[in-house]
Scaffold this active site. Structure first.
Site, PDB file in Angstrom:
ATOM      1  N   TRP A 153       0.777  -1.320  -0.067  1.00 45.88           N
ATOM      2  CA  TRP A 153      -0.088  -0.050   0.216  1.00 45.88           C
ATOM      3  C   TRP A 153       0.826   1.161  -0.150  1.00 45.88           C
ATOM      4  O   TRP A 153      -0.119   2.678  -0.372  1.00 45.88           O
ATOM      5  CB  TRP A 153      -0.657   0.201   0.962  1.00 45.88           C
ATOM      6  CG  TRP A 153      -0.281   0.009   2.577  1.00 45.88           C
ATOM      7  CD1 TRP A 153      -0.968  -1.377   3.179  1.00 45.88           C
ATOM      8  CD2 TRP A 153       0.198   0.271   3.378  1.00 45.88           C
ATOM      9  NE1 TRP A 153       0.338  -2.166   4.257  1.00 45.88           N
ATOM     10  CE2 TRP A 153       0.962  -0.645   4.678  1.00 45.88           C
ATOM     11  CE3 TRP A 153       1.249   1.306   3.561  1.00 45.88           C
ATOM     12  CZ2 TRP A 153       1.263  -0.497   5.366  1.00 45.88           C
ATOM     13  CZ3 TRP A 153       2.143   2.270   4.251  1.00 45.88           C
ATOM     14  CH2 TRP A 153       2.555   0.658   5.779  1.00 45.88           C
ATOM     15  N   ASN A 154       2.176   1.226   0.086  1.00 44.09           N
ATOM     16  CA  ASN A 154       2.681   2.845   0.742  1.00 44.09           C
ATOM     17  C   ASN A 154       2.907   3.593  -0.962  1.00 44.09           C
ATOM     18  O   ASN A 154       3.270   4.652  -0.970  1.00 44.09           O
ATOM     19  CB  ASN A 154       3.595   2.362   1.472  1.00 44.09           C
ATOM     20  CG  ASN A 154       4.866   1.213   0.796  1.00 44.09           C
ATOM     21  OD1 ASN A 154       4.954   0.337  -0.396  1.00 44.09           O
ATOM     22  ND2 ASN A 154       6.123   1.720   0.496  1.00 44.09           N
ATOM     23  N   LYS A 177      -2.530  -7.467  -8.113  1.00 44.13           N
ATOM     24  CA  LYS A 177      -3.198  -8.218  -6.302  1.00 44.13           C
ATOM     25  C   LYS A 177      -2.974  -6.785  -5.841  1.00 44.13           C
ATOM     26  O   LYS A 177      -1.744  -7.027  -4.933  1.00 44.13           O
ATOM     27  CB  LYS A 177      -3.060  -9.142  -5.602  1.00 44.13           C
ATOM     28  CG  LYS A 177      -3.790  -9.114  -4.697  1.00 44.13           C
ATOM     29  CD  LYS A 177      -5.378  -9.035  -4.502  1.00 44.13           C
ATOM     30  CE  LYS A 177      -5.817  -9.222  -3.065  1.00 44.13           C
ATOM     31  NZ  LYS A 177      -5.215  -8.111  -2.040  1.00 44.13           N
ATOM     32  N   GLY A 230       6.655  -6.298   0.434  1.00 47.28           N
ATOM     33  CA  GLY A 230       5.489  -6.880   1.129  1.00 47.28           C
ATOM     34  C   GLY A 230       6.733  -6.928   2.339  1.00 47.28           C
ATOM     35  O   GLY A 230       7.348  -7.110   2.759  1.00 47.28           O
ATOM     36  N   GLY A 231       6.509  -7.642   3.430  1.00 49.92           N
ATOM     37  CA  GLY A 231       6.631  -7.704   4.730  1.00 49.92           C
ATOM     38  C   GLY A 231       7.698  -9.101   5.171  1.00 49.92           C
ATOM     39  O   GLY A 231       6.518 -10.509   3.670  1.00 49.92           O
ATOM     40  N   GLU A 252      10.902  -8.634  -2.885  1.00 54.55           N
ATOM     41  CA  GLU A 252      11.629  -7.377  -2.343  1.00 54.55           C
ATOM     42  C   GLU A 252      10.595  -6.760  -0.467  1.00 54.55           C
ATOM     43  O   GLU A 252       9.130  -6.535  -0.519  1.00 54.55           O
ATOM     44  CB  GLU A 252      11.442  -5.730  -2.735  1.00 54.55           C
ATOM     45  CG  GLU A 252      12.105  -4.894  -2.419  1.00 54.55           C
ATOM     46  CD  GLU A 252      11.403  -3.606  -1.665  1.00 54.55           C
ATOM     47  OE1 GLU A 252      11.678  -4.489  -0.586  1.00 54.55           O
ATOM     48  OE2 GLU A 252      11.272  -2.752  -2.382  1.00 54.55           O
ATOM     49  N   LEU A 253      11.092  -6.776   0.686  1.00 56.04           N
ATOM     50  CA  LEU A 253      10.778  -7.091   1.527  1.00 56.04           C
ATOM     51  C   LEU A 253      10.878  -6.025   2.885  1.00 56.04           C
ATOM     52  O   LEU A 253      10.911  -6.736   4.221  1.00 56.04           O
ATOM     53  CB  LEU A 253      11.010  -8.485   2.347  1.00 56.04           C
ATOM     54  CG  LEU A 253      11.068 -10.327   1.600  1.00 56.04           C
ATOM     55  CD1 LEU A 253      11.506 -10.970   1.946  1.00 56.04           C
ATOM     56  CD2 LEU A 253       9.693  -9.628   0.745  1.00 56.04           C
ATOM     57  N   CYS A 286      10.389   1.102   2.331  1.00 57.22           N
ATOM     58  CA  CYS A 286      11.843   0.050   2.254  1.00 57.22           C
ATOM     59  C   CYS A 286      12.156  -0.302   2.483  1.00 57.22           C
ATOM     60  O   CYS A 286      13.219  -0.262   3.338  1.00 57.22           O
ATOM     61  CB  CYS A 286      11.156  -0.780   0.780  1.00 57.22           C
ATOM     62  SG  CYS A 286       9.319  -1.366   0.375  1.00 57.22           S
ATOM     63  N   GLU A 384      11.914  -3.100  11.186  1.00 56.36           N
ATOM     64  CA  GLU A 384      11.688  -2.153  10.765  1.00 56.36           C
ATOM     65  C   GLU A 384      10.003  -1.999  11.489  1.00 56.36           C
ATOM     66  O   GLU A 384       9.326  -2.321  11.803  1.00 56.36           O
ATOM     67  CB  GLU A 384      11.532  -2.849   9.140  1.00 56.36           C
ATOM     68  CG  GLU A 384      11.069  -1.780   8.552  1.00 56.36           C
ATOM     69  CD  GLU A 384      10.474  -2.407   7.667  1.00 56.36           C
ATOM     70  OE1 GLU A 384      10.752  -1.489   5.666  1.00 56.36           O
ATOM     71  OE2 GLU A 384       9.527  -3.194   6.382  1.00 56.36           O
TER      72      GLU A 384
END
Length: 492
Positions: A153-154, A177, A230-231, A252-253, A286, A384
């Site tokens: 969402w960022n 998605k 995401g996470g 990419e976490l 991120c 984080e």
């Protein structure tokens, strides 16, 4: 207030969820519902994947030359430029990101499509100097098939662009998605894909609450590639799901990036770099420089200058171009930020600035916060926050700075502030991070790979590496001999 209604895009048609279910999206600046979207489930995900797979195999897309694909991508980039203002406002309304930032991103976003467009017909194979005189062999890079792109969402449009543009350049099809918290701008963008001339089914978008649609996508047997941002906790589920279909993965976490300020740094630049690193985008980035490591000789002056600069940060309506910081994108994220700052206090961190919700705001706002920490073991130093919270620590020499910088499981980005070019190169070499900025922070380019190591994930987005990562290599052997094939039980 009339709520805005959105639909999903599947196989060129705008549709509701098969179940008829919907969910409401909340404007984080006001805390009020502003739109209604389809709540997709496994059936909708399956519909979208099958549409993408049919498009991948069909002549309308498969029959295009790579040059034509590139022209479509260039047209899409041009359409984004034409609709940049509308897309920026939608994204700001949906996730609370500053309009200054969304406009800036949208102004540059066409470059990602233009860059990938130029690469579409540059993906060359090679002839092989085979050690068999009667054989000719060559390689061909081919598209993988259906790509599932999972978007947080960022920065939804930016993070969609760096997945979609190279995937399409390579000849793949996609199912996107978006996060349930920020789908609107991606759905509007999807309309531009059709306007640019891409065949139906090449790009599909499904929206929904909960894990059902996302999980169905990542384990679907027709999905050949998953691009996830995401996470780490969600990524573990994605990795397990990919065991069902053996899809290639890029993850990419996020990170816990160190922004390192040495005694010889330009103080004003370093302070601005610290602000850019952690308070821009309200820390919801991120690559946020959430660990400030400052050398002893400049520490007090740096803290004084930074806190003075923080006091001038204007918190306000993200649609107001005079605002410097907007809200957290979700109420849940605001709660996480508050919880982590509270725990940091309990663990002995000193609050040098901020540390609470600002007065007079009805949305999900949090003050720019600076925490002085004396131990690298604190939760706020290791994990984080994804909010406007920086942990600041002091160091004595280069060895200590490097140990602190490499002292977390994350390895996405780092900043180095020094006038010593030798030190800059040594640290760029020795810091364990996928991106290193020297005397700057948060610089991006369509030509530059983005990605991390360790708990920050793997794979790269951006640059020619990204396009190649959406291909698989085929080797072709041609027998040039006029003689019959020899003994079938002996390998050639």
């Amino acid at each position: 207030m009339t709520l805005r209604k959105f639909q999903m895009l599947v196989n060129g048609a705008w549709i509701d969820a098969a179940s008829g279910k919907t969910y409401e999206s909340i404007n984080p600046a006001t805390g009020r519902v502003w739109s209604v979207l389809p709540d997709a489930d496994e059936a909708d995900a399956d519909h979208a994947v099958r549409a993408a797979d049919a498009a991948f195999r069909g002549p309308a897309w498969r029959g295009l030359t790579a040059t034509t694909r590139g022209k479509l991508l260039r047209r899409l980039g041009d359409l984004i430029a034409e609709h940049a203002s509308e897309l920026a406002e939608l994204e700001t309304q949906d996730n609370g990101k500053l309009i200054r930032e969304t406009r800036g991103q949208l102004a540059y976003l066409p470059e990602f499509f233009h860059y990938s467009a130029g690469l579409a017909d540059k993906l060359e194979g090679s002839t092989l100097p085979i050690d068999k005189a009667d054989m000719f062999a060559f390689t061909v890079p081919e598209p993988l098939g259906v790509v599932a792109a999972i978007i947080p969402w960022n920065s939804p449009l930016y993070l969609t662009a760096i997945k979609l543009a190279p995937a399409l350049a390579a000849g793949n099809t996609l199912v996107i998605k978006p996060s349930e918290h920020a789908s609107a701008s991606i759905l509007r963008f999807a309309a531009l894909v059709a306007e640019a001339g891409f065949p139906a089914g090449v790009v599909n978008v499904v929206t929904g609450l909960g894990p059902s649609a996302g999980a169905a996508l990542t384990k679907h047997p027709l999905v050949r590639r998953i691009a996830f941002t995401g996470g780490p906790s969600t990524a573990r589920h994605v990795i397990k799901a990919s065991a069902e279909n053996f899809a290639k993965l890029s993850l990419e976490l996020g990170g816990k990036s160190a922004n390192i300020v040495f005694d010889d740094a330009d103080l004003e630049s370093a302070v601005n770099g610290a602000v850019a690193g952690i308070y821009a985008a309200s820390g919801q980035s991120c690559v946020a420089g959430s660990r400030l490591l400052v050398q002893d000789g400049i520490y007090e002056r740096f803290v004084a200058a930074l806190t003075a600069r923080m006091a001038r940060i204007r918190i306000g309506d993200p649609l107001d171009p005079n605002s410097d910081m907007g809200p957290m994108a979700t109420e849940q994220q605001l709660g996480i930020v508050e919880s982590m700052v509270g725990r940091a206090r309990e663990e002995g961190a000193d609050v040098l600035a901020g540390g609470q919700r600002p007065a007079g705001h009805e949305g999900w706002y949090y003050e720019p916060t600076l925490l002085a920490c004396t131990s690298e073991k604190l939760d706020v130093v290791q994990n984080e926050v994804f909010g406007p919270v920086a942990a600041i620590m002091r160091f004595n020499d280069d060895a200590e700075a490097l140990a602190l910088a490499n002292g977390t499981e994350y390895a996405l980005a780092a900043g180095i502030w020094t006038r010593d070019i030798g030190r800059a190169h040594r640290f760029a070499r020795d810091i364990h991070a996928g991106i290193v900025w020297v005397n700057t922070y948060r610089a991006v380019s369509a030509m530059a790979p983005i990605g991390g190591f360790g708990a920050s994930g793997y794979g790269r987005e951006g640059g020619i590496h990204a396009v190649l990562d959406y291909t698989e290599l085929k080797t072709v052997w041609v027998n040039l001999s006029e003689q019959p094939m020899g003994d079938p039980f002996v390998m050639r």
